[in-house]
Scaffold this motif. Structure first.
Motif, PDB file in Angstrom:
ATOM      1  N   ALA A  22       0.719  -1.315  -0.211  1.00 43.22           N
ATOM      2  CA  ALA A  22      -0.203  -0.068   0.008  1.00 43.22           C
ATOM      3  C   ALA A  22       0.899   1.407   0.100  1.00 43.22           C
ATOM      4  O   ALA A  22       2.011   1.445   0.297  1.00 43.22           O
ATOM      5  N   PRO A  23       0.189   2.378  -0.391  1.00 40.51           N
ATOM      6  CA  PRO A  23       1.276   3.693  -0.404  1.00 40.51           C
ATOM      7  C   PRO A  23       1.513   3.930   1.218  1.00 40.51           C
ATOM      8  O   PRO A  23       0.814   3.297   2.185  1.00 40.51           O
ATOM      9  N   ALA A  24       2.577   4.511   1.457  1.00 39.07           N
ATOM     10  CA  ALA A  24       3.089   5.123   2.668  1.00 39.07           C
ATOM     11  C   ALA A  24       2.030   5.913   3.572  1.00 39.07           C
ATOM     12  O   ALA A  24       1.142   6.422   3.021  1.00 39.07           O
ATOM     13  N   THR A  25       2.043   5.184   4.690  1.00 41.22           N
ATOM     14  CA  THR A  25       1.192   5.977   5.787  1.00 41.22           C
ATOM     15  C   THR A  25       1.351   7.300   5.940  1.00 41.22           C
ATOM     16  O   THR A  25       2.170   7.849   5.606  1.00 41.22           O
ATOM     17  N   PRO A  26       0.042   8.222   6.612  1.00 39.61           N
ATOM     18  CA  PRO A  26       0.317   9.695   6.837  1.00 39.61           C
ATOM     19  C   PRO A  26       1.845   9.568   7.884  1.00 39.61           C
ATOM     20  O   PRO A  26       2.589  10.541   7.770  1.00 39.61           O
ATOM     21  N   GLY A  27       1.683   8.739   8.852  1.00 42.74           N
ATOM     22  CA  GLY A  27       2.866   8.898   9.850  1.00 42.74           C
ATOM     23  C   GLY A  27       4.154   8.810   9.074  1.00 42.74           C
ATOM     24  O   GLY A  27       5.189   9.230   9.272  1.00 42.74           O
ATOM     25  N   GLU A  28       4.162   7.752   8.174  1.00 38.39           N
ATOM     26  CA  GLU A  28       5.349   7.519   7.473  1.00 38.39           C
ATOM     27  C   GLU A  28       5.991   8.578   6.636  1.00 38.39           C
ATOM     28  O   GLU A  28       7.066   9.042   6.691  1.00 38.39           O
ATOM     29  N   ARG A  29       4.919   9.228   5.896  1.00 38.92           N
ATOM     30  CA  ARG A  29       5.188  10.402   5.239  1.00 38.92           C
ATOM     31  C   ARG A  29       5.603  11.721   6.037  1.00 38.92           C
ATOM     32  O   ARG A  29       6.518  12.302   5.550  1.00 38.92           O
ATOM     33  N   ALA A  30       5.151  11.832   7.259  1.00 39.79           N
ATOM     34  CA  ALA A  30       5.409  12.856   8.107  1.00 39.79           C
ATOM     35  C   ALA A  30       6.875  12.677   8.486  1.00 39.79           C
ATOM     36  O   ALA A  30       7.806  13.553   8.533  1.00 39.79           O
ATOM     37  N   VAL A  31       7.293  11.386   8.555  1.00 39.32           N
ATOM     38  CA  VAL A  31       8.979  11.238   9.118  1.00 39.32           C
ATOM     39  C   VAL A  31       9.776  11.482   7.585  1.00 39.32           C
ATOM     40  O   VAL A  31      10.772  11.817   7.694  1.00 39.32           O
ATOM     41  N   LEU A  32       9.372  10.705   6.728  1.00 44.82           N
ATOM     42  CA  LEU A  32       9.966  10.977   5.202  1.00 44.82           C
ATOM     43  C   LEU A  32      10.294  12.349   5.048  1.00 44.82           C
ATOM     44  O   LEU A  32      11.204  12.747   4.430  1.00 44.82           O
ATOM     45  N   ALA A  33       9.228  13.173   5.276  1.00 46.02           N
ATOM     46  CA  ALA A  33       9.241  14.800   4.750  1.00 46.02           C
ATOM     47  C   ALA A  33      10.467  15.240   5.758  1.00 46.02           C
ATOM     48  O   ALA A  33      10.760  16.433   5.115  1.00 46.02           O
ATOM     49  N   THR A  34      11.161  14.631   6.805  1.00 44.91           N
ATOM     50  CA  THR A  34      12.197  15.351   7.725  1.00 44.91           C
ATOM     51  C   THR A  34      13.508  15.083   6.990  1.00 44.91           C
ATOM     52  O   THR A  34      14.539  15.476   7.422  1.00 44.91           O
ATOM     53  N   MET A  35      13.711  13.974   6.171  1.00 44.41           N
ATOM     54  CA  MET A  35      14.828  13.360   5.870  1.00 44.41           C
ATOM     55  C   MET A  35      15.346  14.170   4.513  1.00 44.41           C
ATOM     56  O   MET A  35      14.927  14.791   3.675  1.00 44.41           O
ATOM     57  N   HIS A  36      16.722  14.053   4.522  1.00 46.42           N
ATOM     58  CA  HIS A  36      17.608  14.643   3.569  1.00 46.42           C
ATOM     59  C   HIS A  36      18.009  13.612   2.489  1.00 46.42           C
ATOM     60  O   HIS A  36      18.367  12.639   3.053  1.00 46.42           O
ATOM     61  N   GLY A  37      17.990  13.878   1.360  1.00 46.38           N
ATOM     62  CA  GLY A  37      18.379  12.864   0.065  1.00 46.38           C
ATOM     63  C   GLY A  37      19.892  13.269  -0.136  1.00 46.38           C
ATOM     64  O   GLY A  37      20.531  14.278   0.466  1.00 46.38           O
ATOM     65  N   PRO A  38      20.441  12.209  -0.611  1.00 50.27           N
ATOM     66  CA  PRO A  38      19.690  11.106  -1.020  1.00 50.27           C
ATOM     67  C   PRO A  38      19.545   9.939  -0.203  1.00 50.27           C
ATOM     68  O   PRO A  38      20.178   9.971   0.770  1.00 50.27           O
ATOM     69  N   VAL A  39      18.462   9.263  -0.350  1.00 53.36           N
ATOM     70  CA  VAL A  39      18.039   8.300   0.666  1.00 53.36           C
ATOM     71  C   VAL A  39      18.106   6.847   0.080  1.00 53.36           C
ATOM     72  O   VAL A  39      17.859   6.594  -1.080  1.00 53.36           O
ATOM     73  N   LEU A  40      18.835   6.073   1.059  1.00 52.26           N
ATOM     74  CA  LEU A  40      18.785   4.536   0.488  1.00 52.26           C
ATOM     75  C   LEU A  40      17.632   3.757   1.397  1.00 52.26           C
ATOM     76  O   LEU A  40      17.771   3.707   2.696  1.00 52.26           O
ATOM     77  N   ASP A  41      16.940   2.967   0.996  1.00 51.33           N
ATOM     78  CA  ASP A  41      15.911   1.994   1.725  1.00 51.33           C
ATOM     79  C   ASP A  41      16.359   0.571   1.500  1.00 51.33           C
ATOM     80  O   ASP A  41      16.182   0.178   0.359  1.00 51.33           O
ATOM     81  N   VAL A  42      16.806   0.260   2.584  1.00 53.42           N
ATOM     82  CA  VAL A  42      17.347  -1.104   2.585  1.00 53.42           C
ATOM     83  C   VAL A  42      16.180  -2.132   2.804  1.00 53.42           C
ATOM     84  O   VAL A  42      15.580  -2.066   3.853  1.00 53.42           O
ATOM     85  N   GLY A  43      15.894  -2.986   1.944  1.00 53.94           N
ATOM     86  CA  GLY A  43      15.102  -4.093   2.120  1.00 53.94           C
ATOM     87  C   GLY A  43      13.763  -3.231   1.676  1.00 53.94           C
ATOM     88  O   GLY A  43      12.800  -3.366   2.485  1.00 53.94           O
ATOM     89  N   CYS A  44      13.785  -2.496   0.533  1.00 54.09           N
ATOM     90  CA  CYS A  44      12.400  -1.704   0.155  1.00 54.09           C
ATOM     91  C   CYS A  44      11.070  -2.238  -0.186  1.00 54.09           C
ATOM     92  O   CYS A  44      10.208  -1.567  -0.178  1.00 54.09           O
ATOM     93  N   GLY A  45      11.526  -3.548  -0.380  1.00 49.09           N
ATOM     94  CA  GLY A  45      10.195  -4.484  -0.836  1.00 49.09           C
ATOM     95  C   GLY A  45       9.576  -3.839  -2.109  1.00 49.09           C
ATOM     96  O   GLY A  45      10.249  -3.346  -3.112  1.00 49.09           O
ATOM     97  N   PRO A  46       8.111  -3.885  -2.074  1.00 48.63           N
ATOM     98  CA  PRO A  46       7.547  -3.309  -3.266  1.00 48.63           C
ATOM     99  C   PRO A  46       7.708  -1.725  -3.463  1.00 48.63           C
ATOM    100  O   PRO A  46       6.800  -1.193  -4.329  1.00 48.63           O
TER     101      PRO A  46
END
Length: 196
Positions: A22-46
């Motif tokens: 499913a799409p990222a949850t609102p909570g996940e999106r709030a955390v992602l919005a604080t990140m600086h890129g580039p970002v590596l997602d280890v075990g990214c799944g789908p």
């Protein structure tokens, strides 16, 4: 698709495949919005987190050993590569954020090893986001196998890490605990290189 993780002792845990797809949850999106890129997602799944990062303009790359997962990520218009995080990864030592969500600190059955690898991948001022089990949960390693529909995979080692032990494991890997984030009842630690 149905998926389960079977422990060698016989018990079975059904995996939240629908949530991972499913799409990222609102909570996940709030955390992602604080990140600086580039970002590596280890075990990214789908690729739900890689896709969400792209939607807010943060460059990101997923890495996963599953060809199916990588194909799903690519099919959603995000970037991913099919390989082990312990193999050569583009941008080693330059990632500003590295993600180990959904318990992926368990990859390889050795939390210090995966956290040490994350330390190698991070830029000197980078931050790792590591999701673990709640306080009061013991850290343990078990042999497990994936059972997806009618396919039964090989046995492999997996670790479950409790929040109470993460700081000690991080220190052994050359990282330090910066702070805890709570989203949707989940425990996510921010870890930084010990020298930063």
């Amino acid at each position: 698709m149905t998926a389960a993780l079977r422990r060698r002792g016989g018990s079975v845990a059904h995996l939240p495949v629908d949530a991972w797809d499913a799409p990222a949850t609102p909570g996940e999106r709030a955390v992602l919005a604080t990140m600086h890129g580039p970002v590596l997602d280890v075990g990214c799944g789908p690729g739900r987190l890689v896709v969400a990062l792209g939607e807010i303009g943060v460059p990101a790359l997923g890495v996963d050993t599953s060809p199916y997962a990588v194909d799903r990520t690519l099919g959603r218009g995000a970037s991913a590569i099919c390989r082990s995080v312990f193999d050569r990864v583009p941008g080693e030592g330059r990632w500003r954020s590295v993600l180990l969500f959904d318990g992926n600190v368990g990859i390889g059955g050795d939390p210090v090893r995966i956290l040490s690898r994350v330390a190698e991948l991070l830029a000197p001022a980078g931050v790792a986001y590591v999701e673990v089990n709640p306080p009061g949960t013991a850290t343990r390693v078990e042999d497990v196998r994936l059972e997806v529909d009618d396919h039964v995979g090989p046995w492999f080692a997996w670790a479950w890490v409790g929040a109470d032990e993460l700081a000690t494991l991080a220190t052994a890997a050359g990282l330090r605990l910066r702070q805890w984030l709570r989203i949707d009842g989940r425990f996510i630690a921010q870890l930084a290189p010990a020298a930063s």
